[in-house]
Design a protein around this motif. Structure first.
Motif, PDB file in Angstrom:
ATOM      1  N   ASN A  52       0.824  -1.200   0.000  1.00 40.31           N
ATOM      2  CA  ASN A  52       0.000   0.000   0.000  1.00 40.31           C
ATOM      3  C   ASN A  52       0.868   1.264   0.000  1.00 40.31           C
ATOM      4  OD1 ASN A  52      -2.689   1.060   0.011  1.00 40.31           O
ATOM      5  ND2 ASN A  52      -2.366   1.730   2.103  1.00 40.31           N
ATOM      6  N   ALA A 103      -5.312   1.379  -1.129  1.00 38.50           N
ATOM      7  CA  ALA A 103      -6.311   1.291  -0.062  1.00 38.50           C
ATOM      8  C   ALA A 103      -6.464   2.607   0.689  1.00 38.50           C
ATOM      9  CB  ALA A 103      -5.931   0.178   0.908  1.00 38.50           C
ATOM     10  N   GLU A 142      -3.384   4.474   5.941  1.00 37.48           N
ATOM     11  CA  GLU A 142      -3.688   3.603   7.071  1.00 37.48           C
ATOM     12  C   GLU A 142      -3.841   4.460   8.317  1.00 37.48           C
ATOM     13  OE1 GLU A 142      -0.630   0.647   7.337  1.00 37.48           O
ATOM     14  OE2 GLU A 142      -0.914   0.016   5.285  1.00 37.48           O
ATOM     15  N   THR A 149      -7.332  -3.375   8.151  1.00 36.80           N
ATOM     16  CA  THR A 149      -8.068  -4.431   7.472  1.00 36.80           C
ATOM     17  C   THR A 149      -8.353  -4.067   6.024  1.00 36.80           C
ATOM     18  OG1 THR A 149      -9.054  -5.061   9.570  1.00 36.80           O
ATOM     19  CG2 THR A 149     -10.134  -5.873   7.601  1.00 36.80           C
ATOM     20  N   LYS A 150      -8.621  -2.795   5.752  1.00 37.29           N
ATOM     21  CA  LYS A 150      -8.904  -2.389   4.374  1.00 37.29           C
ATOM     22  C   LYS A 150      -7.705  -2.672   3.476  1.00 37.29           C
ATOM     23  CE  LYS A 150      -7.446   2.392   4.763  1.00 37.29           C
ATOM     24  NZ  LYS A 150      -7.716   3.748   4.392  1.00 37.29           N
ATOM     25  N   THR A 151      -6.494  -2.509   4.001  1.00 42.57           N
ATOM     26  CA  THR A 151      -5.307  -2.783   3.218  1.00 42.57           C
ATOM     27  C   THR A 151      -5.173  -4.279   2.966  1.00 42.57           C
ATOM     28  OG1 THR A 151      -4.266  -0.889   4.277  1.00 42.57           O
ATOM     29  CG2 THR A 151      -2.838  -2.331   3.022  1.00 42.57           C
ATOM     30  N   VAL A 194      -7.641  -6.452   2.703  1.00 38.67           N
ATOM     31  CA  VAL A 194      -8.628  -6.781   1.670  1.00 38.67           C
ATOM     32  C   VAL A 194      -8.115  -6.337   0.300  1.00 38.67           C
ATOM     33  CG1 VAL A 194     -10.965  -6.306   0.821  1.00 38.67           C
ATOM     34  CG2 VAL A 194     -10.595  -6.771   3.242  1.00 38.67           C
ATOM     35  N   ALA A 195      -7.540  -5.136   0.245  1.00 37.26           N
ATOM     36  CA  ALA A 195      -7.004  -4.639  -1.023  1.00 37.26           C
ATOM     37  C   ALA A 195      -5.867  -5.530  -1.518  1.00 37.26           C
ATOM     38  CB  ALA A 195      -6.532  -3.202  -0.869  1.00 37.26           C
ATOM     39  N   LEU A 207     -19.214  -6.842   1.208  1.00 34.40           N
ATOM     40  CA  LEU A 207     -18.574  -6.234   2.373  1.00 34.40           C
ATOM     41  C   LEU A 207     -19.550  -5.341   3.132  1.00 34.40           C
ATOM     42  CD1 LEU A 207     -15.044  -5.363   0.944  1.00 34.40           C
ATOM     43  CD2 LEU A 207     -15.598  -7.108   2.646  1.00 34.40           C
TER      44      LEU A 207
END
Length: 168
Positions: free
Chosen positions: A50, A68, A71, A77-79, A81-82, A120
């Motif tokens: 990222n 993403a 941070e 968590t978004k990273t 998932v990305a 999601l």
């Protein structure tokens, strides 16, 4: 083949091996240390991160940025998932280029992936209803064990890591 970065010194790399190094921040010490090892020096490195300005990105031959966004906390968590979605895209591209997947299969996979944002959102809605009462029931537990099998091992390990990061 999957190699845990802290155990990479024991990895046996064949000729024409592409190393795909995944790090949310691009500053993960054991990954950077592994890439410094003698057996990885002769391999091209694709970084999935990222942070395109990170130490990992500078060491890699090519970079795929996860995009993403910034941070905000250590449990990004978004990273994660990305990174999973970026890894899937790499796998699909490799399969297509090598002729091991047909266009109809790609279209089916991409159709499923296009549903990811809606799935999601549904998960978040369910979590808002379920998690508070579950958390109240588990508050007094002295420990937590994450179990996984096959592909689920990665997600169990990530869940354990997120819990550790949040409790520091």
């Amino acid at each position: 083949e999957t190699v845990i970065a802290s155990e990479a010194a024991d990895a046996v790399l064949g000729p024409r091996t592409l190393v795909i190094a995944m790090s949310q921040s691009g500053e993960t010490a054991d990954i950077l240390h592994a890439l410094d090892g003698e057996n990885f020096a002769r391999c091209p490195v694709l970084a999935i991160t990222n942070n395109p300005h990170s130490s990992l990105a500078r060491r890699a031959n090519a970079i795929l940025e996860c995009n993403a966004g910034h941070e905000i906390g250590v449990a990004a968590t978004k990273t994660f998932v990305a990174q999973v979605l970026t890894g899937v895209a790499v796998a699909i591209s490799a399969l297509r280029e090598s002729g091991r997947i047909d266009d109809a299969s790609i279209a089916s996979i991409l159709s499923d992936l296009n549903r990811t944002p809606d799935l999601l959102a549904q998960s978040l809605t369910v979590a808002q209803d379920v998690v508070p009462s579950l958390a109240a029931q588990l508050t007094d537990c002295p420990g937590v064990i994450f179990l996984g099998r096959g592909a689920g091992v990665t997600y169990a390990a990530e869940g354990a890591l997120k819990l550790k990061e949040l409790t520091y």
